[in-house]
Scaffold this active site. Structure first.
Site, PDB file in Angstrom:
ATOM      1  N   HIS A   7      -9.919   2.339   1.127  1.00  0.00           N
ATOM      2  CA  HIS A   7     -10.781   2.370  -0.314  1.00  0.00           C
ATOM      3  C   HIS A   7     -12.396   1.975   0.295  1.00  0.00           C
ATOM      4  O   HIS A   7     -12.667   1.320   1.461  1.00  0.00           O
ATOM      5  CB  HIS A   7     -10.303   1.126  -1.063  1.00  0.00           C
ATOM      6  N   ASP A  29     -12.784  -4.842   6.100  1.00  0.00           N
ATOM      7  CA  ASP A  29     -12.252  -4.582   4.683  1.00  0.00           C
ATOM      8  C   ASP A  29     -13.239  -3.624   3.854  1.00  0.00           C
ATOM      9  O   ASP A  29     -13.934  -4.592   3.118  1.00  0.00           O
ATOM     10  CB  ASP A  29     -11.733  -5.952   4.188  1.00  0.00           C
ATOM     11  N   GLU A  60     -10.708  -0.781  -5.179  1.00  0.00           N
ATOM     12  CA  GLU A  60      -9.225  -1.315  -4.837  1.00  0.00           C
ATOM     13  C   GLU A  60      -9.746  -2.907  -5.199  1.00  0.00           C
ATOM     14  O   GLU A  60      -8.663  -3.466  -5.470  1.00  0.00           O
ATOM     15  CB  GLU A  60      -8.956  -1.078  -3.368  1.00  0.00           C
ATOM     16  N   GLU A  61     -10.717  -3.653  -4.673  1.00  0.00           N
ATOM     17  CA  GLU A  61     -10.876  -4.926  -4.889  1.00  0.00           C
ATOM     18  C   GLU A  61     -10.835  -5.653  -6.029  1.00  0.00           C
ATOM     19  O   GLU A  61     -10.235  -6.585  -6.216  1.00  0.00           O
ATOM     20  CB  GLU A  61     -12.120  -5.484  -3.929  1.00  0.00           C
ATOM     21  N   ASP A 106      -5.820  -0.131   5.492  1.00  0.00           N
ATOM     22  CA  ASP A 106      -6.584  -1.436   4.814  1.00  0.00           C
ATOM     23  C   ASP A 106      -5.873  -2.547   5.492  1.00  0.00           C
ATOM     24  O   ASP A 106      -5.807  -3.572   4.848  1.00  0.00           O
ATOM     25  CB  ASP A 106      -6.087  -1.478   3.263  1.00  0.00           C
ATOM     26  N   HIS A 116     -12.976 -10.740   2.897  1.00  0.00           N
ATOM     27  CA  HIS A 116     -13.705 -11.303   1.746  1.00  0.00           C
ATOM     28  C   HIS A 116     -14.801 -12.433   2.085  1.00  0.00           C
ATOM     29  O   HIS A 116     -14.930 -13.128   1.010  1.00  0.00           O
ATOM     30  CB  HIS A 116     -12.383 -11.523   0.788  1.00  0.00           C
TER      31      HIS A 116
END
Ligand SMILES: [Zn+2]
Length: 449
Positions: free
Chosen positions: A271, A283, A316-317, A342, A413
């Site tokens: 992603h 990420d 995606e997130e 991922d 994140h």
């Protein structure tokens, strides 16, 4: 003589040896060519940086993806539009007022509403889990800020995330059901630093929508100690986050066309979007770089029968809009297998396949010397979030290259998700495994169906 000279040169340069007799001729170039994985990743994080769906960085990332795919020689490069929901973080400040002033490393959870003007001042009430929070009498929670203090377990396969994620996703609605004014959670992360981990949350229908934030693990420890010692903890919380409606993003797609147009597609997914706090290196810049480098290698190898299609998914997130849009548009095409990267920069450690055919057995044999173990116990690879809709709607088989995720949730994140955190050696190890799996699936039309 020439052979001797070449052999000596190879030894002198420390180059990988040429193919062993039992190895397919394509393996050495796919596995051993000088990797550009890190270069792709650096290029993305420097060109686009944070790229939350619908943000300026997201638009830069789409342009970057198109340019990069063309530069790498992929064909049929295009952006397929995806409508995304836009959430903006704004200013945020969360601090302890009592027992002693302390600014918390805190951040709003994705999709949270902001605090009212002037913020929220309230005492906190601690619960060790959502079940503990549900069990508290309403008068203990009403008018307070609920603090869900559940510790995520570190694990190589990352299973602690699955166990903890419900706290982030649903903590606000559970707290609101008992009359809380807001919720703060201990970060869903395995580090002991002062970085707060964001991530998506949602509101249940019919329950008040209250602000939701996470605090760093180190800060959660401070609060937990005060509470354990009977201290009353009061917090001031200001979150400026808000929704800004919808915007256009895109799935970025490019291909290495196969020699047989009817032989089907091997989908390599990652992603393109990321959370906004860091620069989206682990990420999922890592996954983007892995899949682009795998495709670049395959483009320079003898062309397989099947088409390699790289899909860099949008959003995606914060809602999976890209994965859903791709499945809706492409479900009728013949996908042989879909594979997603991922899980950051960890080494490849495992292979999971949709069946145990001779073709997959051959793949496992090629990966074994790299320390990648074939998990024969399961016919159910997990895939990745983005290829989930394609699997569910069109029953496209999935395969997994499992990576070592021991460190992944230290960084995931957070504002610390930056290129400097990347381990190049393990990133390239994972890339080699993905490239071997992809080339095998595209070329072994008899063994992998
Ligand atoms: Zn991701």
């Amino acid at each position: 003589m020439l052979r001797c000279a070449v052999a000596l040169l190879l030894i002198a340069c420390g180059s990988p040896s040429s193919a062993e007799p039992h190895e397919p001729a394509w393996l050495a170039p796919i596995r051993d060519a000088r990797p550009q994985t890190f270069d792709h990743l650096q290029s993305l994080t420097d060109a686009a940086g944070p790229r939350l769906a619908g943000s300026p960085g997201d638009r830069l990332a789409v342009q970057w993806g198109l340019n990069k795919m063309r530069a790498l020689g992929l064909e049929n490069v295009r952006a397929e539009p995806v409508t995304v929901h836009v959430w903006v973080r704004g200013e945020e400040r969360v601090e302890v007022i009592a027992p002693v002033p302390h600014r918390l490393a805190a951040t709003a959870l994705g999709n949270s509403v902001g605090t009212p003007p002037g913020g929220i001042d309230a005492e906190i009430v601690r619960a060790g889990s959502l079940d503990e929070l549900r069990a508290l009498p309403r008068d203990r929670v009403q008018g307070k800020i609920a603090f869900v203090d559940q510790i995520m377990e570190r694990a190589r396969d990352g299973h602690g995330y699955g166990d903890a994620i419900e706290v982030r996703r649903n903590g606000a609605s559970v707290a609101a059901a008992s009359g809380a004014l807001a919720v703060i959670i201990r970060s869903i992360g395995t580090d002991s630093s002062r970085f707060a981990h964001t991530g998506m949350m949602r509101y249940e229908d019919g329950v008040a929508q209250i602000p939701a934030a996470s605090i760093s693990n180190a800060d959660a420890d401070v609060l937990a100690r005060w509470i354990a010692n009977g201290r009353q903890v009061r917090i001031h919380m200001e979150l400026g986050c808000h929704d800004e409606g919808e915007a256009q993003s895109a799935n970025v797609i490019g291909e290495v066309p196969g020699t047989d147009a009817n032989a089907g597609i091997v989908l390599l997914g990652a992603h393109l979007d990321s959370w906004d706090l860091g620069r989206g290196a682990i990420d999922d810049g890592a996954g983007v770089a892995i899949m682009l480098e795998a495709a670049r290698r395959i483009r320079h190898a003898p062309r397989p029968a099947r088409t390699i299609r790289v899909v860099l998914f949008a959003n995606e997130e914060n809602g999976l809009a890209g994965g859903r849009a791709y499945a809706a548009a492409h479900a009728s095409e013949r996908h042989i297998v879909a594979i997603e990267a991922d899980f950051g920069d960890g080494r490849a450690i495992g292979l999971r396949t949709p069946n145990r055919s001779a073709g997959w057995e051959r793949v496992a044999t090629l990966l074994e010397p790299m320390g990648v173990e074939w998990d024969r116990s399961s016919d159910e690879p997990e895939g990745g979030a983005d290829i989930g809709p394609l699997h569910e709607d069109a029953h496209v088989p999935l395969a997994d290259v499992d990576q070592d995720g021991t460190r992944y949730f230290d960084i995931h994140h957070t504002a610390n998700d930056v290129l400097t955190q990347i381990d190049r050696e393990s990133l390239d190890h994972a890339m080699r495994a993905f490239a071997i799996v992809a080339y095998s699936a595209a070329s072994d039309t008899e063994g992998i169906r």
